[in-house]
Write an enzyme that holds these catalytic residues in place. Structure first.
Site, PDB file in Angstrom:
ATOM      1  N   HIS A   1     100.941  65.308  58.672  1.00 25.94           N
ATOM      2  CA  HIS A   1      99.986  66.397  58.904  1.00 25.94           C
ATOM      3  C   HIS A   1     100.339  67.157  60.194  1.00 25.94           C
ATOM      4  CE1 HIS A   1      95.844  68.196  58.801  1.00 25.94           C
ATOM      5  NE2 HIS A   1      96.079  68.303  60.096  1.00 25.94           N
ATOM      6  N   GLU A   2     100.478  66.433  61.271  1.00 21.86           N
ATOM      7  CA  GLU A   2     100.747  67.093  62.553  1.00 21.86           C
ATOM      8  C   GLU A   2     102.120  67.753  62.546  1.00 21.86           C
ATOM      9  OE1 GLU A   2      98.317  67.632  64.273  1.00 21.86           O
ATOM     10  OE2 GLU A   2      96.979  66.055  63.539  1.00 21.86           O
TER      11      GLU A   2
ATOM     12  N   HIS B   1     104.835  75.020  61.428  1.00 24.01           N
ATOM     13  CA  HIS B   1     104.200  76.335  61.452  1.00 24.01           C
ATOM     14  C   HIS B   1     104.502  77.018  62.799  1.00 24.01           C
ATOM     15  CE1 HIS B   1     100.218  78.568  60.198  1.00 24.01           C
ATOM     16  NE2 HIS B   1     101.280  79.314  60.041  1.00 24.01           N
TER      17      HIS B   1
HETATM   18 ZN    ZN Z   1      95.189  69.775  61.312  1.00 22.44          ZN
END
Ligand code: ZN
Length: 678
Positions: free
Chosen positions: A461-462, A468
């Site tokens: 997730h991180e 991004h």
């Molecule tokens: Zn998040």
């Protein structure tokens, strides 16, 4: 001045930064920024090059200077650092407010948009639109009297929100349960029981004292075999700061909640929005209240039948009718019986080095990048590692730190944060640098750090947030990476990447027993994957209850009728809930996300982003989860674009259509048959 915070090296000089550097650096920075801004605001002929570029440079510099301070405060906290950090917060807040409220800059941006709009690149036009919108939402364009009222509403709101939180905190701290019969603690883990015994000793009481903090509450309603104990905790927890429960009316938030809704509504109306919900949507991917309500109701219609079936099955398993305080307890038992797999059992299969290699492998296969460790970068702790990310043509794209292990004076949880933002401005450029922070159990003397599968998902997730930030190709700091991205779309890359942590092919690559090297056995792997959809319906209708409640009270508020908080909650429950809720439940009175925090009219974003992520991943499932062409399109349409375009347009470009909830339903085993039945 030899202040390491004021240097603009490509990486912060962590080893040299001392608490006494913090406040002088920030004061010097803000003073020089203000001088520069005052000069820019006076230019008779504002242009993009003469005003916007320098302001982007200042934004970069401010973020770049503050980032190591707030980061160190979070990961190697000390009294000195905290004092420096806290001394700077009001300075920064005043600076940002002045900037956001600057009439001359607002008019300069509008002039530039009018005069140069036609000749600027789309990304530059987008930057201007974005900035003008931010000015407008901060109330800059208002006539003096309205502006005063707007500021007053915002100020009162901040105080009311703080009061809301205080009440919740006081109510939480005031309650505890004194237990004298060991029998009543059956099912609770030893650590919790030891802690409760210590608390009793401190108060010179026999037995145990259980407090109402969140970990204890969750442990009791999940593990305690004693129904009276579970009920007592459930009642205390769900009536905090209300007119019900063990101390009714003592810290009652009822009036505070009404006042908060009234101020939000007033602020929105002063800016000519019909409701606070519409004001909030001005910066979101979702554009209308109908769109959000329709979205939530569509999910509810699909999930409710599944949730009902899950609840019926749970009652059958328990052999009796279940109350709200029984659900967590029996669900845990059913899950254990069905999957016979625990997070602790999985640890030996997920040594951190192996997981990292597999994770980087996923990014490399998808986006053609290479990630390699680099020694010698200044770090804040010996455990911290530093990596570079390199493009397909061998060009440097950015770099990131990984601070993986829990330790004293480090904030709990996991997050990605910007260390340096990307910029490519006239005369200066910088590559993005990220912090990835997690709190995994550290390695032992003879074994590597071993992760649970939950940890693995967290890391993916991180790292999704990290990509991004790192793979952005936007040149302007205010809209590069995660900056300026619609708030309900910002979790798309992170949740998207989570999908890989559940994929059989990836699980084979990231698992390897730390002693034997054997990957996770196929049978354990399928049981693990099956846990992902356990009680998906129940958990979905619960989230939808919160989201619909939050959105409706902010969309429907009227000064004549007030907030109708209790009525709306009742209506929402009768519309979507499956588990019976006692009439005295007052969960809204401690719903800090929306009353005290940033999720007002935004709780739907959790589900919204999950749908985007599942639907985006669906495109990969259709073409192969490592399909390079699909990944390239994802990179070009979404991942690299930051806030430089509308989030919905970006999604439509990638997917060829608007987001569709079915991908998420499928992912959680909520069938379309259930959709029909509902
Ligand atoms: Zn998040």
């Amino acid at each position: 001045m030899d202040n390491p915070l004021l240097g603009q090296d490509s990486l912060p000089q962590f080893a040299r930064i001392r608490p006494e550097h913090v406040e002088p650096a920030i004061r010097a920075l803000l003073d020089s920024n203000r001088e520069r801004i005052a000069a820019l605001a006076q230019l008779a002929e504002p242009t993009f090059a003469a005003v916007v570029e320098p302001l982007e440079e200042l934004q970069h510099r401010t973020a770049r200077t503050w980032s190591p301070v707030s980061h160190l405060n979070a990961v190697v906290n000390s009294e000195g650092l905290r004092a420096g950090y806290n001394a700077c917060l009001p300075l920064l807040s005043a600076y940002h407010t002045d900037l956001a409220q600057s009439e001359p800059l607002y008019s300069a941006y509008r002039t530039i948009a009018e005069r140069e709009g036609a000749t600027l690149a789309p990304v530059q036009r987008r930057l201007l639109e974005h900035a003008v919108r931010e000015f407008r939402l901060a109330g800059v364009g208002l006539p003096a009297e309205r502006k005063e009222r707007f500021k007053m509403a915002m100020l009162e709101l901040a105080q009311l929100q703080a009061k809301f939180e205080e009440n919740v905190l006081d109510a939480t701290n005031s309650w505890s349960r004194h237990v004298t019969e060991q029998e009543e603690l059956r099912g609770l883990n030893d650590m919790l029981i030891e802690q409760a015994a210590r608390r009793a000793q401190e108060r010179q009481l026999p037995g145990w004292v259980l407090s109402l903090d969140q970990p204890t509450y969750v442990a009791v309603v999940t593990d305690a075999e004693s129904e009276p104990l579970r009920r007592a905790f459930y009642e205390a927890w769900t009536t905090r700061a209300s007119d019900e429960g063990p101390s009714p009316g003592r810290w009652d938030n009822s009036a505070v909640m009404e006042e908060i809704l009234a101020r939000r509504h007033r602020a929105a109306q002063l800016l000519d929005f019909p409701s606070y919900a519409q004001y909030a949507l001005a910066t979101r991917m979702a554009h209308s209240t109908e769109e959000v309500l329709g979205f939530l109701r569509q999910l509810a219609a699909a999930a409710r039948a599944t949730a009902r079936a899950e609840f019926a099955e749970l009652e059958e398993f328990a052999g009796r009718k279940l109350a709200a305080w029984d659900v967590g307890f029996y669900a845990e038992r059913l899950q254990r019986e069905r999957f016979a797999i625990s997070q602790e059992q999985l640890r030996p299969y997920f040594p951190l080095p192996r997981v990292l290699e597999g994770l980087f492998g996923v990014a490399e296969r998808l986006f053609g990048v290479r990630i390699r460790e680099h020694s010698g970068a200044p770090v804040w702790h010996p455990d911290v590692r530093f990596f570079e990310i390199i493009g397909a043509g061998g060009e440097a794209l950015g770099s990131f730190y990984l601070d993986a292990y829990a330790r004293p004076h480090k904030r709990s949880g996991a997050w990605m944060d910007e260390c340096v933002g990307r910029k490519q401005l006239a005369g200066s450029s910088a590559l993005p640098v990220a912090y990835l922070v997690t709190n995994f159990l550290p390695p032992g003397s003879t074994r590597p750090a071993l992760l649970t599968h939950d940890d693995v998902v967290t890391l993916f997730h991180e790292f999704g947030h990290g990509l991004h930030h790192l793979l952005t190709r936007v040149d302007y700091p205010s809209i590069a990476g995660i900056n300026g991205v619609a708030w309900d779309a910002v979790e798309l890359p992170s949740q998207f990447l989570e999908n890989y942590a559940w994929h059989p092919e990836v699980l084979q690559r990231i698992s390897g027993h730390f002693e034997s090297g054997a990957p996770l056995p196929a049978e354990a792997q399928s049981r693990l994957i099956a846990t992902r959809s356990f009680h998906a319906g129940l958990s979905m209708v619960r989230q939808l209850e919160f989201a619909l409640f939050d959105f409706r009270i902010h969309a429907e508020y009227s000064p004549e009728r007030g907030g109708r908080i209790a009525e709306v909650l009742r209506e929402v429950r009768s519309e979507v809930s499956v588990v019976p809720v006692p009439a005295w439940n007052r969960f809204a009175h401690s719903f800090g996300h929306i009353f005290a925090g940033g999720y007002a009219a935004g709780y739907y974003s959790y589900k919204w982003a999950e749908v985007l992520a599942a639907d985006a991943f669906g495109a990969f499932e259709e073409h192969g989860v490592f399909d390079r062409a699909t990944a390239q399109r994802f990179l070009e349409a979404i991942l690299s674009r930051g806030g430089s375009r509308d989030a919905l347009e970006a999604f439509v470009e990638f997917r060829g259509r608007r987001p569709d909830v079915r991908a998420l339903l499928r992912q959680h085993g909520i069938s379309s048959a259930a959709e029909q039945a509902a």
